[in-house]
Design a protein around this motif. Structure first.
Motif, PDB file in Angstrom:
ATOM      1  N   THR A 474       0.860  -1.210   0.222  1.00 45.63           N
ATOM      2  CA  THR A 474       0.186  -0.031   0.078  1.00 45.63           C
ATOM      3  C   THR A 474       0.744   1.252  -0.047  1.00 45.63           C
ATOM      4  O   THR A 474       1.761   1.408   0.683  1.00 45.63           O
ATOM      5  CB  THR A 474      -1.041   0.027   1.269  1.00 45.63           C
ATOM      6  OG1 THR A 474      -1.370  -1.403   1.465  1.00 45.63           O
ATOM      7  CG2 THR A 474      -1.956   1.018   1.120  1.00 45.63           C
ATOM      8  N   HIS A 616      -0.610   2.020   7.643  1.00 40.87           N
ATOM      9  CA  HIS A 616      -1.601   1.247   7.153  1.00 40.87           C
ATOM     10  C   HIS A 616      -2.515   0.408   8.212  1.00 40.87           C
ATOM     11  O   HIS A 616      -3.420   0.342   8.185  1.00 40.87           O
ATOM     12  CB  HIS A 616      -0.938   0.316   6.099  1.00 40.87           C
ATOM     13  CG  HIS A 616      -1.836  -0.666   5.398  1.00 40.87           C
ATOM     14  ND1 HIS A 616      -2.835  -0.172   4.643  1.00 40.87           N
ATOM     15  CD2 HIS A 616      -2.063  -1.935   5.465  1.00 40.87           C
ATOM     16  CE1 HIS A 616      -3.345  -1.438   4.223  1.00 40.87           C
ATOM     17  NE2 HIS A 616      -3.054  -2.219   4.641  1.00 40.87           N
ATOM     18  N   GLN A 617      -1.661  -0.220   9.114  1.00 42.39           N
ATOM     19  CA  GLN A 617      -2.317  -0.850  10.112  1.00 42.39           C
ATOM     20  C   GLN A 617      -3.173  -0.052  11.078  1.00 42.39           C
ATOM     21  O   GLN A 617      -4.503  -0.501  11.464  1.00 42.39           O
ATOM     22  CB  GLN A 617      -1.354  -1.274  11.146  1.00 42.39           C
ATOM     23  CG  GLN A 617      -0.488  -2.653  10.508  1.00 42.39           C
ATOM     24  CD  GLN A 617       0.049  -3.256  11.429  1.00 42.39           C
ATOM     25  OE1 GLN A 617       0.694  -2.550  12.681  1.00 42.39           O
ATOM     26  NE2 GLN A 617       0.704  -4.495  11.269  1.00 42.39           N
ATOM     27  N   GLU A 619      -4.779   2.662   9.923  1.00 37.98           N
ATOM     28  CA  GLU A 619      -6.010   2.599   8.835  1.00 37.98           C
ATOM     29  C   GLU A 619      -7.089   1.475   9.188  1.00 37.98           C
ATOM     30  O   GLU A 619      -8.213   1.691   9.537  1.00 37.98           O
ATOM     31  CB  GLU A 619      -5.537   2.445   7.605  1.00 37.98           C
ATOM     32  CG  GLU A 619      -4.949   4.099   7.186  1.00 37.98           C
ATOM     33  CD  GLU A 619      -5.795   5.082   6.674  1.00 37.98           C
ATOM     34  OE1 GLU A 619      -6.935   4.774   6.100  1.00 37.98           O
ATOM     35  OE2 GLU A 619      -5.530   6.144   7.419  1.00 37.98           O
ATOM     36  N   GLN A 620      -6.409   0.435   9.019  1.00 39.98           N
ATOM     37  CA  GLN A 620      -7.306  -0.962   9.435  1.00 39.98           C
ATOM     38  C   GLN A 620      -8.026  -0.850  10.739  1.00 39.98           C
ATOM     39  O   GLN A 620      -9.110  -1.262  10.811  1.00 39.98           O
ATOM     40  CB  GLN A 620      -6.256  -2.064   9.024  1.00 39.98           C
ATOM     41  CG  GLN A 620      -6.090  -2.352   7.708  1.00 39.98           C
ATOM     42  CD  GLN A 620      -5.775  -3.792   7.359  1.00 39.98           C
ATOM     43  OE1 GLN A 620      -5.108  -4.380   8.475  1.00 39.98           O
ATOM     44  NE2 GLN A 620      -6.062  -4.074   6.139  1.00 39.98           N
ATOM     45  N   ILE A 623     -11.380   0.475  11.208  1.00 47.35           N
ATOM     46  CA  ILE A 623     -12.636  -0.234  10.841  1.00 47.35           C
ATOM     47  C   ILE A 623     -13.052  -1.116  12.079  1.00 47.35           C
ATOM     48  O   ILE A 623     -14.159  -0.957  12.430  1.00 47.35           O
ATOM     49  CB  ILE A 623     -12.210  -1.568   9.763  1.00 47.35           C
ATOM     50  CG1 ILE A 623     -11.388  -0.816   8.452  1.00 47.35           C
ATOM     51  CG2 ILE A 623     -13.548  -2.264   9.517  1.00 47.35           C
ATOM     52  CD1 ILE A 623     -11.040  -1.900   7.556  1.00 47.35           C
ATOM     53  N   TYR A 653      -9.588  -9.939  12.070  1.00 53.78           N
ATOM     54  CA  TYR A 653      -9.040  -9.331  13.143  1.00 53.78           C
ATOM     55  C   TYR A 653      -7.864 -10.064  13.701  1.00 53.78           C
ATOM     56  O   TYR A 653      -8.012 -11.346  14.152  1.00 53.78           O
ATOM     57  CB  TYR A 653     -10.007  -9.034  14.476  1.00 53.78           C
ATOM     58  CG  TYR A 653      -9.638  -8.222  15.345  1.00 53.78           C
ATOM     59  CD1 TYR A 653      -9.244  -6.908  15.401  1.00 53.78           C
ATOM     60  CD2 TYR A 653      -9.102  -8.855  16.627  1.00 53.78           C
ATOM     61  CE1 TYR A 653      -8.500  -6.061  16.459  1.00 53.78           C
ATOM     62  CE2 TYR A 653      -8.430  -8.204  17.594  1.00 53.78           C
ATOM     63  CZ  TYR A 653      -8.314  -6.848  17.707  1.00 53.78           C
ATOM     64  OH  TYR A 653      -7.753  -6.005  18.887  1.00 53.78           O
TER      65      TYR A 653
END
Lengths: 685, 103
Positions: A474, A616-617, A619-620, A623, A653
């Motif tokens: 990413t 990026h993590q 970002e995740q 969620i 997860y």
């Protein structure tokens, strides 16, 4: 008849009067009486010998000079000879005399004599053949018999000394053989000298010799193992060069006797030298690899490794950069995990019990194998390293990152090496996991074709790598807009590309890549390699009537990128002496100026843009925030363990409690949640 | 000052020109992210389950009904009896559209 002091003249037994007296006594059968009388006298006079012994021993204890011992033995022998002479007529009484003398004189020796004798004997070793008389004396006085253990010890001392003299630090040549040989030699000479005249070589004496030889061999092994154990760290670090020392160890360790100590020593070294925060991950891995190789020689069945390795593996697992290091070295040309002649083999499963019943060299598990030890298939180094982690995914991900970084860094150099690397890795990890890498490589070759097609063979300033976004790590978007001629280049390429591939559009990733620039200034030209952002900044400076800018304006002109990025680009140009900091504004230097003050230290180079895994993590994690929010709304407050347990039901997860804690903490700072009495709660709006 | 670019190594990624969203694309770029194939649910820029290489090796197919799929996915669908040669999205008879080369 009475014994006399040494300095008094003795009556010769052959004198005429004596002969007569003797035959007179003999005729009357008075010999037993005479003997008793003599023995009584001997005992009385023994005080003289005792005095002498005490004196010499005192000297010895005071000065620790072996000469005292030598003199003592010499003196006692003189007494012994002098008194032996007296009753020359009574041949059959001699045995009795010897026994009596020995018993008496040995009895008055203090315990410190043993050590003295030992050291004294050591000094006689170098001139061994010349000392025949000495050993005769020693035997006569009963020392050889009484102190036989000391005589053996002398030999051991000598061997130990030999080891200490010749072995420490000598790892590049085998030592064991030469030591065994010299010990054997010594033993032969020594034993013949000490005991040689006592027995003829019979089967019995051979057996006795064998015993001593066996002990001596044990002794050598033990000493050498002890020594090498204390040096083991350096031996392992220098490994292939220290192969001879490792071979020696293997031979010595054939007896499992010393293994516990060796294992203990190894563990200690590992704890002290390797499992330290200060140790470089790369070094730890190097050590681990060498350790595996060494132990494979010393103990092919792997019991020692099984006992030593777990702490290292556990430690490596906890090191965040371990995967990266391993992967980097896996793909590194020069530093291979492979030994010569080793084949690339697929990653093997560990923990798979393995007994090859058809193997004629099969051996049962060694005695010291623990209950959890299983003979495992001998693994190659890479498999071993990969098996540190439970899954291979980590490696695959890291490989992708690494490859991405490298591919974007290569200019027009051939990709052969990368292709070969990926092929090799395919053999290890299998085709499927490396599919992504294969796509990356294909993107590279496709890009090359596209560029050649669009620009022809002649060099063109713009070379674009077109990537398949989903197959690359990413990339965080940066809203960079390239100004001026860069924009023109981009646009024309984009148009060409669309004509070439009508069904595809091009999206720029402007922050990636590199630019070689040539700046024509009034008094000089500057050639530099710059990042696109740096290039964009200087392009703006080159616009007409615009040699002074401030940061805000630059940010705006470049599409609203982060201030830090602009600032660091400016610092770069200041460092190049092209731009000058004038308080709030920056001015182009058409004419070089002497650098005012020390050049500003360049900002730390930005991390390679593809390396934004953590962001990026995060970002995740957003969620999962939805889930957490829902949970906390329904159940009001929850301890972190509960949250973690419930999140586990969420698809995909895979965070640890720690990561969750970090996330919650940052949410708290943003005022979204509050932490109270060990439970998390939604903040009231 | 004159800035001369000797060599610029740039990076870009490609995206299928699905036509429909081109205009908003410029600004809504990242949000309008992944359009996925209605059959395999994999992004258009990815590849269909049987392919390994994305892009030209696994192209898209446009229907006159404006629906877009991975070509391989759609052909596989059309080959099944139950498809009745219909677009899986709107059950209209599938007619492959000519790509408008011009935007």
């Amino acid at each position: 008849m009475q014994p006399r002091p040494l300095n008094e003249p003795t009556v010769s037994p052959d004198a005429p009067g004596v002969q007569e007296a003797m035959s007179y006594l003999h005729d009357r059968d008075m010999f037993p009486e005479l003997l008793r009388f003599r023995n009584a006298g001997l005992l009385k006079c023994f005080a003289w010998v005792e005095e002498e012994v005490a004196m010499h021993m005192e000297q010895w204890e005071a000065k620790m000079a072996v000469q005292s011992i030598s003199r003592l033995i010499q003196r006692v022998y003189e007494w012994y000879i002098a008194w032996e002479h007296a009753p020359a007529f009574m041949k059959h009484a001699r045995g009795e005399y010897i026994a009596l003398f020995r018993a008496r004189w040995l009895a008055c020796l203090p315990p410190s004599f043993t050590l003295g004798l030992r050291l004294f004997l050591r000094t006689t070793l170098p001139t061994l053949p010349a000392n025949e008389r000495l050993f005769h004396i020693l035997e006569q006085l009963g020392i050889s018999e009484r102190f036989d253990k000391t005589f053996i010890d002398v030999m051991f001392d000598e061997v130990e000394q030999k080891i200490l003299d010749t072995c420490p630090g000598m790892w590049r040549e085998p030592r064991l053989d030469s030591i065994r040989k010299s010990a054997k030699d010594l033993e032969e000479r020594w034993l013949t000298m000490v005991y040689g005249h006592m027995f003829v070589r019979t089967q019995n004496s051979e057996n006795a010799m064998m015993m001593v030889t066996g002990r001596l061999d044990h002794f050598i092994s033990r000493n050498l193992v002890e020594l090498r154990t204390s040096e083991i760290f350096d031996i392992i670090v220098d490994f292939p060069d220290t192969l001879p020392a490792v071979q020696d160890l293997r031979l010595c360790m054939a007896r499992s006797l010393y293994r516990p100590d060796f294992i203990e020593g190894l563990r200690e070294v590992v704890n002290q030298r390797i499992l330290q925060p200060a140790a470089d991950t790369d070094d730890i891995i190097t050590f681990y690899v060498s350790l595996i190789r060494c132990l494979r020689i010393i103990d092919p069945q792997g019991v020692i490794l099984h006992k030593v390795a777990p702490p290292i593996r556990k430690y490596l697992r906890d090191r965040p950069d371990a995967v990266r290091c391993i992967v980097k070295r896996m793909t590194d040309e020069n530093e291979s995990f492979m030994q010569e002649g080793e084949q690339v083999v697929p990653i093997q499963q560990v923990h798979e019990p393995f007994d090859d019943y058809t193997d004629p060299h099969w051996l049962p598990e060694p005695l010291d194998a623990g209950a959890d030890f299983r003979t495992t298939r001998p693994m190659d180094i890479v498999s071993t390293l990969v098996s540190i982690y439970d899954t291979q995914d980590l490696f695959i991900k890291e490989l992708q990152h690494l490859l991405a970084g490298r591919l974007l860094a290569v200019r027009n150099s051939p990709l052969d090496e990368e292709i070969r690397n990926v092929e090799m890795l395919k053999m290890r990890f299998g085709e499927a996991p490396l599919q992504v890498c294969a796509v990356m490589l294909k993107d590279m070759t496709d890009s090359r074709r596209t560029n050649t097609h669009l620009h022809g063979e002649e060099p063109h300033p713009l070379y674009t790598t077109v990537i398949s976004r989903l197959f690359w790590p990413t990339i965080q978007p940066v809203p960079l807009k390239m100004p001026g001629q860069f924009k023109t280049l981009q646009d024309s390429f984009e148009a060409d590309f669309h004509k070439f591939k009508p069904d595809k559009n091009l999206k720029w990733v402007p922050q990636l890549g590199a630019v070689s620039l040539k700046l024509d200034l009034e008094d000089r030209t500057v050639e530099v390699e710059a990042t696109p952002i740096q290039a964009g900044v200087i392009e703006l400076f080159s616009e007409q009537n615009a040699d002074t800018w401030n940061v805000e304006l630059l940010m705006q002109k470049l599409g609203g990128i982060d201030r830090v990025l602009v600032q660091s680009a400016l610092d770069f140009w200041i460092g190049e002496g092209v731009v000058k900091d004038e308080g709030h504004t920056y001015k182009l230097l058409e004419r070089a100026e002497a650098m005012t003050g020390a050049p500003r230290p360049l900002m730390v180079e930005e991390a390679p843009p593809v390396d934004e895994k953590e962001k990026h993590q995060a970002e995740q994690m957003k969620i999962y925030w939805q889930f957490i929010q829902g949970m906390l709304t329904n159940l009001s407050s929850l301890p972190i363990d509960r949250i973690q347990a419930m999140l586990k039901f969420a698809p995909g997860y895979d965070r640890s409690v720690q990561e969750l804690a970090v996330f919650l903490e940052s949410a708290r700072r943003e005022g979204l949640v509050i932490f109270n009495n060990g439970a998390w709660k939604l903040a009231k709006k | 000052m004159k800035v001369a670019v000797k060599q610029w190594h740039a990076v870009a990624y490609w995206k299928w020109d699905t036509g429909a969203t081109t205009e908003q694309d410029a600004n809504a770029d990242e949000d309008a992210e992944d359009d996925v194939c209605g059959i395999c649910r994999v992004s258009f820029e990815g590849c269909c389950p049987t392919c390994k290489m994305p892009g030209d090796d696994c192209p898209l197919i446009w229907g006159q009904c404006t629906h877009v799929f991975h070509m391989h996915c759609l052909l596989k669908w059309l080959n099944t009896a139950s498809s009745k040669q219909q677009c899986p999205m709107d059950r209209r008879t599938w007619v492959t559209a000519e790509r408008k080369v011009d935007r």
